[in-house]
Design a protein around this motif. Structure first.
Motif, PDB file in Angstrom:
ATOM      1  N   HIS A 216     -16.478   7.160 -15.128  1.00 19.44           N
ATOM      2  CA  HIS A 216     -16.277   8.153 -14.068  1.00 19.44           C
ATOM      3  C   HIS A 216     -17.540   8.341 -13.223  1.00 19.44           C
ATOM      4  CE1 HIS A 216     -12.893   8.918 -16.712  1.00 19.44           C
ATOM      5  NE2 HIS A 216     -12.369   9.727 -15.832  1.00 19.44           N
ATOM      6  N   ALA A 217     -18.481   7.418 -13.362  1.00 20.48           N
ATOM      7  CA  ALA A 217     -19.747   7.521 -12.631  1.00 20.48           C
ATOM      8  C   ALA A 217     -19.604   6.877 -11.256  1.00 20.48           C
ATOM      9  CB  ALA A 217     -20.882   6.873 -13.431  1.00 20.48           C
ATOM     10  N   PHE A 218     -18.935   7.583 -10.355  1.00 19.57           N
ATOM     11  CA  PHE A 218     -18.671   7.135  -8.999  1.00 19.57           C
ATOM     12  C   PHE A 218     -19.361   8.038  -7.986  1.00 19.57           C
ATOM     13  CE2 PHE A 218     -14.870   5.629 -11.244  1.00 19.57           C
ATOM     14  CZ  PHE A 218     -14.628   4.393 -10.658  1.00 19.57           C
ATOM     15  N   HIS A 219     -19.491   7.558  -6.762  1.00 12.85           N
ATOM     16  CA  HIS A 219     -19.670   8.447  -5.626  1.00 12.85           C
ATOM     17  C   HIS A 219     -18.366   9.245  -5.537  1.00 12.85           C
ATOM     18  CE1 HIS A 219     -19.739   9.836  -1.476  1.00 12.85           C
ATOM     19  NE2 HIS A 219     -21.016   9.491  -1.389  1.00 12.85           N
ATOM     20  N   PRO A 220     -18.408  10.557  -5.307  1.00 15.22           N
ATOM     21  CA  PRO A 220     -17.175  11.354  -5.350  1.00 15.22           C
ATOM     22  C   PRO A 220     -16.094  10.903  -4.375  1.00 15.22           C
ATOM     23  CG  PRO A 220     -19.015  12.634  -4.457  1.00 15.22           C
ATOM     24  CD  PRO A 220     -19.595  11.398  -5.048  1.00 15.22           C
ATOM     25  N   VAL A 221     -16.474  10.447  -3.185  1.00 15.82           N
ATOM     26  CA  VAL A 221     -15.475   9.972  -2.219  1.00 15.82           C
ATOM     27  C   VAL A 221     -14.850   8.673  -2.715  1.00 15.82           C
ATOM     28  CG1 VAL A 221     -15.077   9.201   0.156  1.00 15.82           C
ATOM     29  CG2 VAL A 221     -16.618  11.122  -0.296  1.00 15.82           C
ATOM     30  N   ASP A 222     -15.658   7.809  -3.318  1.00 13.05           N
ATOM     31  CA  ASP A 222     -15.168   6.560  -3.901  1.00 13.05           C
ATOM     32  C   ASP A 222     -14.130   6.864  -4.989  1.00 13.05           C
ATOM     33  OD1 ASP A 222     -14.766   4.111  -5.150  1.00 13.05           O
ATOM     34  OD2 ASP A 222     -16.849   3.839  -5.750  1.00 13.05           O
ATOM     35  N   GLY A 223     -14.480   7.748  -5.926  1.00 12.02           N
ATOM     36  CA  GLY A 223     -13.570   8.098  -6.998  1.00 12.02           C
ATOM     37  C   GLY A 223     -12.281   8.707  -6.478  1.00 12.02           C
ATOM     38  N   TYR A 224     -12.390   9.561  -5.446  1.00  4.38           N
ATOM     39  CA  TYR A 224     -11.201  10.188  -4.861  1.00  4.38           C
ATOM     40  C   TYR A 224     -10.311   9.151  -4.180  1.00  4.38           C
ATOM     41  CZ  TYR A 224      -8.325  12.625  -1.461  1.00  4.38           C
ATOM     42  OH  TYR A 224      -7.263  13.050  -0.696  1.00  4.38           O
ATOM     43  N   LEU A 225     -10.903   8.258  -3.413  1.00  6.87           N
ATOM     44  CA  LEU A 225     -10.117   7.249  -2.691  1.00  6.87           C
ATOM     45  C   LEU A 225      -9.331   6.365  -3.661  1.00  6.87           C
ATOM     46  CD1 LEU A 225     -12.598   6.154   0.131  1.00  6.87           C
ATOM     47  CD2 LEU A 225     -10.513   7.515   0.377  1.00  6.87           C
ATOM     48  N   GLN A 226      -9.972   5.989  -4.773  1.00 10.07           N
ATOM     49  CA  GLN A 226      -9.279   5.134  -5.735  1.00 10.07           C
ATOM     50  C   GLN A 226      -8.208   5.887  -6.518  1.00 10.07           C
ATOM     51  OE1 GLN A 226     -11.236   1.817  -7.718  1.00 10.07           O
ATOM     52  NE2 GLN A 226     -13.220   2.589  -6.999  1.00 10.07           N
ATOM     53  N   SER A 227      -8.234   7.214  -6.454  1.00 10.46           N
ATOM     54  CA  SER A 227      -7.197   7.998  -7.133  1.00 10.46           C
ATOM     55  C   SER A 227      -5.991   8.267  -6.229  1.00 10.46           C
ATOM     56  CB  SER A 227      -7.771   9.344  -7.604  1.00 10.46           C
ATOM     57  OG  SER A 227      -7.951  10.240  -6.510  1.00 10.46           O
ATOM     58  N   LEU A 228      -6.094   7.968  -4.943  1.00 15.38           N
ATOM     59  CA  LEU A 228      -5.026   8.311  -3.998  1.00 15.38           C
ATOM     60  C   LEU A 228      -3.652   7.766  -4.388  1.00 15.38           C
ATOM     61  CD1 LEU A 228      -6.726   8.083  -0.475  1.00 15.38           C
ATOM     62  CD2 LEU A 228      -5.824  10.117  -1.631  1.00 15.38           C
ATOM     63  N   PRO A 229      -3.537   6.502  -4.832  1.00 15.44           N
ATOM     64  CA  PRO A 229      -2.192   6.012  -5.198  1.00 15.44           C
ATOM     65  C   PRO A 229      -1.510   6.856  -6.263  1.00 15.44           C
ATOM     66  CG  PRO A 229      -3.722   4.178  -4.991  1.00 15.44           C
ATOM     67  CD  PRO A 229      -4.545   5.429  -4.913  1.00 15.44           C
ATOM     68  N   TYR A 230      -2.286   7.421  -7.197  1.00 16.89           N
ATOM     69  CA  TYR A 230      -1.700   8.249  -8.249  1.00 16.89           C
ATOM     70  C   TYR A 230      -1.119   9.538  -7.677  1.00 16.89           C
ATOM     71  CZ  TYR A 230      -4.807   5.133 -10.831  1.00 16.89           C
ATOM     72  OH  TYR A 230      -5.462   4.025 -11.309  1.00 16.89           O
ATOM     73  N   HIS A 231      -1.737  10.069  -6.652  1.00 16.37           N
ATOM     74  CA  HIS A 231      -1.259  11.309  -6.043  1.00 16.37           C
ATOM     75  C   HIS A 231      -0.136  11.051  -5.047  1.00 16.37           C
ATOM     76  CE1 HIS A 231      -4.570  13.250  -8.020  1.00 16.37           C
ATOM     77  NE2 HIS A 231      -5.471  12.561  -7.343  1.00 16.37           N
ATOM     78  N   ILE A 232      -0.169   9.902  -4.406  1.00 15.79           N
ATOM     79  CA  ILE A 232       0.873   9.569  -3.423  1.00 15.79           C
ATOM     80  C   ILE A 232       2.201   9.281  -4.112  1.00 15.79           C
ATOM     81  CG2 ILE A 232       1.567   7.849  -1.700  1.00 15.79           C
ATOM     82  CD1 ILE A 232      -1.406   7.564  -0.972  1.00 15.79           C
ATOM     83  N   PHE A 233       2.152   8.642  -5.283  1.00 22.98           N
ATOM     84  CA  PHE A 233       3.383   8.203  -5.951  1.00 22.98           C
ATOM     85  C   PHE A 233       4.449   9.296  -6.062  1.00 22.98           C
ATOM     86  CE2 PHE A 233       6.110   7.487  -9.602  1.00 22.98           C
ATOM     87  CZ  PHE A 233       6.528   6.174  -9.415  1.00 22.98           C
ATOM     88  N   PRO A 234       4.154  10.509  -6.598  1.00 23.42           N
ATOM     89  CA  PRO A 234       5.220  11.504  -6.758  1.00 23.42           C
ATOM     90  C   PRO A 234       5.729  12.094  -5.448  1.00 23.42           C
ATOM     91  CG  PRO A 234       3.114  12.428  -7.422  1.00 23.42           C
ATOM     92  CD  PRO A 234       2.879  10.978  -7.177  1.00 23.42           C
ATOM     93  N   PHE A 235       5.122  11.734  -4.324  1.00 20.79           N
ATOM     94  CA  PHE A 235       5.653  12.147  -3.029  1.00 20.79           C
ATOM     95  C   PHE A 235       6.568  11.073  -2.438  1.00 20.79           C
ATOM     96  CE2 PHE A 235       2.058  14.913  -3.588  1.00 20.79           C
ATOM     97  CZ  PHE A 235       2.477  16.110  -3.029  1.00 20.79           C
ATOM     98  N   VAL A 236       6.600   9.914  -3.101  1.00 18.89           N
ATOM     99  CA  VAL A 236       7.427   8.793  -2.641  1.00 18.89           C
ATOM    100  C   VAL A 236       8.564   8.515  -3.610  1.00 18.89           C
ATOM    101  CG1 VAL A 236       7.427   6.357  -1.992  1.00 18.89           C
ATOM    102  CG2 VAL A 236       5.434   7.771  -1.464  1.00 18.89           C
TER     103      VAL A 236
END
Length: 362
Positions: A216-236
């Motif tokens: 979990h040692a990311f730049h926060p924006v990097d970590g957030y961007l790579q998490s986007l598919p997980y959050h988008i899925f339940p809206f699709v």
């Protein structure tokens, strides 16, 4: 996340908000006497001409709202309260998962001999933890809007198992893996674009031979961007709420497992720890999260060397020297200069200004 928030309200946040933002004593006395029936308390409050009338709704899925839920002037469905509560839940839950499973991995899976690798950094594990701790609150903050929209009912998350065919309770899992694997591949590969890489993704590639704490040692924006598919899925796609919590936990554990350096599988379809080790060593390969499918299609797949699956060979000086030499060539193309401080000073190879021919940045 509404189930988690509901539980947290019932057992913690209702008491906190009631303490911080209490209703008038007269209303509190009515609630404690008549019970938490909004209609009854409202009627009594009107008859007594009280200035505050508790009209806020308390819709629940599993947990019955306790009387304390009515004792705050900030109702449960207040968007500011929801946002603050969700931020704290995601942040705390992330820290607990990180330290619990990274520590278990470090204690029982991670081979401590890895820390003798010439590309292991000075004070690396402490730096990994520091980076993760500084990024987690920001990643949690960026994630809050997605959870608020879910709680407000804008997603396709559902609770009643009869709402969709029973078979979907099984098929939602491979569908989630397939969707997010493709999304993470695209985003991760995009983060390796030279301009974006140096601003966002480089902090995670500081770890050439990562420990589980690098997960979990990311730049926060990097970590957030790579998490986007997980959050988008339940809206699709529809996703059961309990399944969502299981998958949310699984993602965090999987992220740790692919950084633990223990190559338990050489399955050509799985993008496991061996594939991700190749990514950290050589930068431009194996961008996938769960499978090797999109790396194969995109021409960025690199088969892990057989030596990685031999406990003696993968820790040998000859293997480490070979990995170091190739990494030193590639890092010149990717980063121009290697500004890392290695635990072994001799491992810091000089970097020349001359370009080096190697595989181009994907």
């Amino acid at each position: 996340m509404d189930i988690v928030l509901e539980a947290a309200d019932a057992y913690l946040f209702d008491y906190v908000y009631a303490k911080l933002f209490p209703v008038p004593q007269a209303v509190a006395a009515l609630i404690q006497t008549a019970g938490p029936s909004t209609d009854l308390v409202t009627s009594l409050a009107k008859n007594l001409s009280l200035s505050y009338i508790p009209t806020q709704p308390y819709k629940t899925t599993i947990f019955t709202a306790p009387p304390t839920a009515y004792l705050s002037t900030v109702p449960r469905d207040n968007i500011i309260r929801e946002s603050i509560s969700l931020f704290l839940l995601v942040w705390i839950f992330g820290i607990v998962l990180y330290f619990l499973f990274a520590s278990l991995s470090y204690a029982f899976i991670f081979d401590k001999r890895t820390m003798n690798h010439p590309k292991y950094l000075k004070n690396q594990m402490r730096m990994e933890i520091t980076q993760a701790m500084s990024s987690m609150p920001w990643m949690s903050l960026y994630t809050v809007p997605w959870f608020v929209f879910e709680v407000k009912g804008y997603s396709m998350l559902y609770w009643d198992p009869n709402e969709y065919p029973k078979s979907y309770l099984f098929w939602q899992f491979p569908l989630f893996i397939a969707f997010t694997d493709f999304g993470v591949y695209l985003i991760h590969r995009g983060l390796h674009h030279p301009f974006i890489y140096k601003h966002l993704h480089k902090p995670h590639h500081k770890w050439i031979v990562p420990t589980p704490y690098a997960s979990h040692a990311f730049h926060p924006v990097d970590g957030y961007l790579q998490s986007l598919p997980y959050h988008i899925f339940p809206f699709v796609f529809p996703l059961h709420k309990f399944s969502y919590l299981l998958l949310f936990t699984f993602i965090n554990i999987w992220t740790i497992l692919i950084h633990d350096g223990e190559y338990m599988t050489n399955n050509p379809a799985i993008n496991g720890a061996a594939c991700h080790t190749i990514h950290h060593l050589y930068f431009n390969y194996n961008y996938g999260q769960f499978t090797t499918l999109w790396d194969r299609i995109g021409g960025s797949y690199r088969l892990p060397e057989a030596s990685l699956f031999d406990h003696s060979a993968k820790m040998s000086k000859s293997t480490w020297d070979s990995q170091s030499k190739e990494m030193e060539k590639i890092v010149k193309t990717v980063e121009d200069t290697d500004d890392r401080t290695y635990a072994s000073p001799a491992s810091a190879a000089p970097v020349s200004a001359a370009p080096v021919e190697t595989k181009k940045q994907k």
